[in-house]
Design a protein around this motif. Structure first.
Motif, PDB file in Angstrom:
ATOM      1  N   GLN A   1      34.135 -15.280  21.738  1.00  0.00           N
ATOM      2  CA  GLN A   1      35.406 -15.045  22.398  1.00  0.00           C
ATOM      3  C   GLN A   1      35.743 -13.550  22.427  1.00  0.00           C
ATOM      4  O   GLN A   1      36.353 -13.050  23.377  1.00  0.00           O
ATOM      5  N   ARG A   2      35.317 -12.831  21.417  1.00  0.00           N
ATOM      6  CA  ARG A   2      35.606 -11.392  21.365  1.00  0.00           C
ATOM      7  C   ARG A   2      34.754 -10.612  22.356  1.00  0.00           C
ATOM      8  O   ARG A   2      35.242  -9.656  22.982  1.00  0.00           O
ATOM      9  N   TYR A   3      33.493 -11.009  22.532  1.00  0.00           N
ATOM     10  CA  TYR A   3      32.564 -10.156  23.270  1.00  0.00           C
ATOM     11  C   TYR A   3      32.199 -10.655  24.667  1.00  0.00           C
ATOM     12  O   TYR A   3      31.727  -9.868  25.488  1.00  0.00           O
ATOM     13  N   GLN A   4      32.386 -11.923  24.943  1.00  0.00           N
ATOM     14  CA  GLN A   4      31.994 -12.437  26.249  1.00  0.00           C
ATOM     15  C   GLN A   4      32.958 -11.960  27.332  1.00  0.00           C
ATOM     16  O   GLN A   4      34.142 -11.728  27.075  1.00  0.00           O
ATOM     17  N   ASP A   5      32.453 -11.833  28.548  1.00  0.00           N
ATOM     18  CA  ASP A   5      33.286 -11.445  29.681  1.00  0.00           C
ATOM     19  C   ASP A   5      34.454 -12.425  29.847  1.00  0.00           C
ATOM     20  O   ASP A   5      34.243 -13.645  29.868  1.00  0.00           O
ATOM     21  N   PRO A   6      35.710 -11.936  29.956  1.00  0.00           N
ATOM     22  CA  PRO A   6      36.876 -12.837  30.028  1.00  0.00           C
ATOM     23  C   PRO A   6      36.798 -13.826  31.186  1.00  0.00           C
ATOM     24  O   PRO A   6      37.210 -14.989  31.039  1.00  0.00           O
ATOM     25  N   LEU A   7      36.291 -13.386  32.336  1.00  0.00           N
ATOM     26  CA  LEU A   7      36.186 -14.308  33.465  1.00  0.00           C
ATOM     27  C   LEU A   7      35.149 -15.389  33.183  1.00  0.00           C
ATOM     28  O   LEU A   7      35.339 -16.561  33.534  1.00  0.00           O
ATOM     29  N   ALA A   8      34.051 -15.013  32.527  1.00  0.00           N
ATOM     30  CA  ALA A   8      33.054 -16.018  32.157  1.00  0.00           C
ATOM     31  C   ALA A   8      33.657 -17.053  31.218  1.00  0.00           C
ATOM     32  O   ALA A   8      33.408 -18.259  31.355  1.00  0.00           O
ATOM     33  N   LEU A   9      34.470 -16.597  30.259  1.00  0.00           N
ATOM     34  CA  LEU A   9      35.131 -17.534  29.345  1.00  0.00           C
ATOM     35  C   LEU A   9      36.061 -18.469  30.111  1.00  0.00           C
ATOM     36  O   LEU A   9      36.132 -19.677  29.826  1.00  0.00           O
ATOM     37  N   GLN A  10      36.771 -17.935  31.075  1.00  0.00           N
ATOM     38  CA  GLN A  10      37.677 -18.760  31.871  1.00  0.00           C
ATOM     39  C   GLN A  10      36.902 -19.829  32.631  1.00  0.00           C
ATOM     40  O   GLN A  10      37.316 -21.000  32.695  1.00  0.00           O
ATOM     41  N   LEU A  11      35.775 -19.453  33.205  1.00  0.00           N
ATOM     42  CA  LEU A  11      34.959 -20.427  33.926  1.00  0.00           C
ATOM     43  C   LEU A  11      34.413 -21.494  32.976  1.00  0.00           C
ATOM     44  O   LEU A  11      34.369 -22.683  33.318  1.00  0.00           O
ATOM     45  N   MET A  12      33.998 -21.090  31.775  1.00  0.00           N
ATOM     46  CA  MET A  12      33.512 -22.066  30.801  1.00  0.00           C
ATOM     47  C   MET A  12      34.597 -23.062  30.431  1.00  0.00           C
ATOM     48  O   MET A  12      34.353 -24.275  30.341  1.00  0.00           O
ATOM     49  N   ARG A  13      35.810 -22.574  30.200  1.00  0.00           N
ATOM     50  CA  ARG A  13      36.921 -23.477  29.872  1.00  0.00           C
ATOM     51  C   ARG A  13      37.188 -24.445  31.018  1.00  0.00           C
ATOM     52  O   ARG A  13      37.463 -25.636  30.794  1.00  0.00           O
ATOM     53  N   SER A  14      37.118 -23.946  32.240  1.00  0.00           N
ATOM     54  CA  SER A  14      37.391 -24.792  33.401  1.00  0.00           C
ATOM     55  C   SER A  14      36.352 -25.893  33.539  1.00  0.00           C
ATOM     56  O   SER A  14      36.690 -27.050  33.863  1.00  0.00           O
ATOM     57  N   ILE A  15      35.094 -25.552  33.302  1.00  0.00           N
ATOM     58  CA  ILE A  15      34.029 -26.555  33.386  1.00  0.00           C
ATOM     59  C   ILE A  15      34.198 -27.606  32.294  1.00  0.00           C
ATOM     60  O   ILE A  15      34.036 -28.812  32.532  1.00  0.00           O
ATOM     61  N   LYS A  16      34.516 -27.160  31.087  1.00  0.00           N
ATOM     62  CA  LYS A  16      34.748 -28.106  29.989  1.00  0.00           C
ATOM     63  C   LYS A  16      35.905 -29.048  30.325  1.00  0.00           C
ATOM     64  O   LYS A  16      35.804 -30.268  30.122  1.00  0.00           O
ATOM     65  N   GLN A  17      36.979 -28.515  30.862  1.00  0.00           N
ATOM     66  CA  GLN A  17      38.137 -29.341  31.206  1.00  0.00           C
ATOM     67  C   GLN A  17      37.793 -30.336  32.305  1.00  0.00           C
ATOM     68  O   GLN A  17      38.244 -31.481  32.293  1.00  0.00           O
ATOM     69  N   LEU A  18      36.966 -29.910  33.251  1.00  0.00           N
ATOM     70  CA  LEU A  18      36.585 -30.791  34.351  1.00  0.00           C
ATOM     71  C   LEU A  18      35.738 -31.958  33.868  1.00  0.00           C
ATOM     72  O   LEU A  18      35.973 -33.115  34.244  1.00  0.00           O
ATOM     73  N   LEU A  19      34.741 -31.677  33.030  1.00  0.00           N
ATOM     74  CA  LEU A  19      33.795 -32.712  32.625  1.00  0.00           C
ATOM     75  C   LEU A  19      34.256 -33.507  31.404  1.00  0.00           C
ATOM     76  O   LEU A  19      33.889 -34.670  31.250  1.00  0.00           O
ATOM     77  N   ASP A  20      35.027 -32.886  30.544  1.00  0.00           N
ATOM     78  CA  ASP A  20      35.432 -33.527  29.289  1.00  0.00           C
ATOM     79  C   ASP A  20      36.911 -33.263  29.027  1.00  0.00           C
ATOM     80  O   ASP A  20      37.269 -32.605  28.051  1.00  0.00           O
ATOM     81  N   PRO A  21      37.787 -33.770  29.890  1.00  0.00           N
ATOM     82  CA  PRO A  21      39.212 -33.437  29.760  1.00  0.00           C
ATOM     83  C   PRO A  21      39.834 -33.898  28.446  1.00  0.00           C
ATOM     84  O   PRO A  21      40.825 -33.317  27.990  1.00  0.00           O
ATOM     85  N   GLN A  22      39.256 -34.915  27.820  1.00  0.00           N
ATOM     86  CA  GLN A  22      39.799 -35.398  26.551  1.00  0.00           C
ATOM     87  C   GLN A  22      39.205 -34.679  25.332  1.00  0.00           C
ATOM     88  O   GLN A  22      39.614 -34.943  24.205  1.00  0.00           O
TER      89      GLN A  22
END
Length: 466
Positions: A430-451
């Motif tokens: 979370q400290r070193y990864q590109d912020p936009l990449a982190l946002q995309l990862m969160r979005s994919i997780k929410q899409l596939l595994d919302p619970q």
């Protein structure tokens, strides 16, 4: 038996549901013995249909799932938490060969097959599956995919991502993604299988894969060489690439401190101790003797220290055993703060010099053991101290990591080159990864595994909400 577990038993058979502590203990402790969990139970499905039914059941009952292969993760990626509410799904029964096509150089296997079994199937068919790891006797293909494993031959063949043609994945809601294609070219839309490679079971559960095979090499030339420093090692790597092209399969480096540790626990087996040791292997078709002579003739034109060439398969295996013994030897010697980092190969010498200087200033008496896959820039960079038994070693872990990772990213590197992130490195990602990449990862997780039921508590969970 509680209703939920009774339903699990009905899906997979009571004999394949483990609930007693003595039966689940092996699934509750990680390889490095850093993470101890308490699973609700361990389910051992025998088919993709059973996995799909299990995930549907877990979603209906809001039970979290921890997929687990060979349990060789070094960062706690496959360990349940201590809540007693997470179901471990072990894949060892999904271990079948589904298809092999030597004309297409492809093989389809289930995710619970061990890497060694897959290598043997390929060899029996006169082919090579090139992924090679120290844990290949116990690690499983699903875990290799979930961490995008690399190993000893990435220089020539690439990581699991490059070795994968197709996947079968059960999504968190029980739907099955059928993409076991053996095609090498397909431009029909997004390549969605790539989402699950390196996701550490947080987006879905891989149940099968179609993988690339290669011609089985008949010739090897393997040498253990001494060089004056890491800069000389990287110069040698560049020269070998220029001279031998993709016949250069492996280029491993090992510091003097690593060699001394090996000599301590394996006395008399090292051919010599130099400032740095390099293990080089060429592979090709044809005759080994001819390839070995080419390497000998070329090495004669270089300025090197001592060197040993393997003249037989037994000698070749002895050299490889020295390299593969490094991790277990270090474990035998005591605990250490481990880093599975990657920087561009060209940056290895300056990274090593800067990091050693910074760590020595901060921690006088620090011992650094650096070794690994210099051909692809992946270093195992491990830290211990001279204090008795390293008793308080991990009290300094965050401070050590801050120094190492700051320099890794200064040199355009990564904190997880092949072992994954798990629950060990999420906050650093979370400290070193590109912020936009982190946002995309969160979005994919929410899409596939919302619970949030797929392998919770690992690095995607550590990313938190936007």
């Amino acid at each position: 038996m509680p209703p939920f577990l009774a339903a699990v038993a009905a899906i997979i058979g009571p004999q394949h549901l483990l609930t007693q502590p003595q039966d689940t203990a092996a699934y509750a402790l990680d390889y490095r013995r850093r993470y101890q969990g308490l699973p609700l139970a361990v389910a051992l499905p025998g088919s993709t249909a059973e996995v799909a039914a299990l995930l549907q059941l877990c979603q209906a009952h809001q039970v979290a799932v921890v997929p687990q292969g060979g349990n060789t993760s070094t960062c706690g990626a496959a360990t349940p938490d201590a809540s007693g509410r997470q179901l471990v799904i072990g894949l060892r029964r999904l271990n079948r060969l589904r298809a092999i096509d030597t004309a297409n150089d492809s093989i389809t296997v289930e995710a619970g097959m061990t890497l060694a079994q897959l290598q043997q199937l390929a060899a029996d068919a006169g082919r090579l599956f090139p992924l090679s790891l120290a844990s290949e006797g116990s690690c499983q293909i699903g875990g290799n995919l979930s961490t995008n494993a690399g190993g000893l031959a990435v220089l020539r063949y690439g990581t699991m991502r490059e070795l994968t043609l197709g996947l079968e994945v059960v999504l968190p809601d029980g739907r099955v993604l059928h993409q076991l294609s053996a095609l090498r070219k397909d431009t029909s839309g997004l390549d969605v299988k790539q989402l699950f490679i390196g996701a550490e079971g947080q987006l879905g559960l891989i149940t099968a894969a179609t993988l690339k095979l290669f011609p089985l090499p008949t010739a090897h030339a393997t040498a253990w060489l001494g060089v004056a420093g890491s800069q000389a090692a990287i110069a040698l790597l560049s020269a070998l690439r220029q001279a031998f092209g993709d016949r250069l399969t492996t280029f491993e480096i090992m510091s003097q401190a690593c060699q001394q540790l090996l000599d301590k626990y394996h006395p008399g087996q090292l051919p010599f101790i130099q400032p740095w040791a390099v293990l080089v292997e060429l592979s090709d078709s044809g005759d080994s003797q001819a390839l070995q002579q080419q390497l000998v003739d070329w090495l004669a034109t270089q300025t090197l220290g001592d060197g040993v060439l393997a003249h037989s398969e037994a000698e070749r295996q002895r050299l490889w055993q020295l390299r593969e013994a490094m991790s277990e030897t270090q474990k035998r010697d005591g605990p250490s703060i481990k880093h599975d980092i990657g920087v561009p190969s060209s940056a290895i010498p300056v990274f090593l010099a800067e990091c050693e200087a910074a760590l020595t200033r901060a921690f006088p008496g620090v011992r650094i053991l650096a070794f690994g896959h210099a051909g692809d820039g992946n270093l195992h960079y491990n830290i211990s101290f001279t204090r008795p038994d390293n008793a308080d070693l991990f009290e300094d872990e965050d401070s050590v990591n801050a120094i190492v990772y700051e320099l890794v990213y200064r040199h355009q590197g990564t904190l997880a080159a092949e072992h994954g992130v798990g629950q060990l490195k999420g906050h650093w990602l979370q400290r070193y990864q590109d912020p936009l990449a982190l946002q995309l990862m969160r979005s994919i997780k929410q899409l596939l595994d919302p619970q949030g039921l797929m392998n919770p508590g690992k690095w995607l969970s550590a990313l938190g909400d936007e």
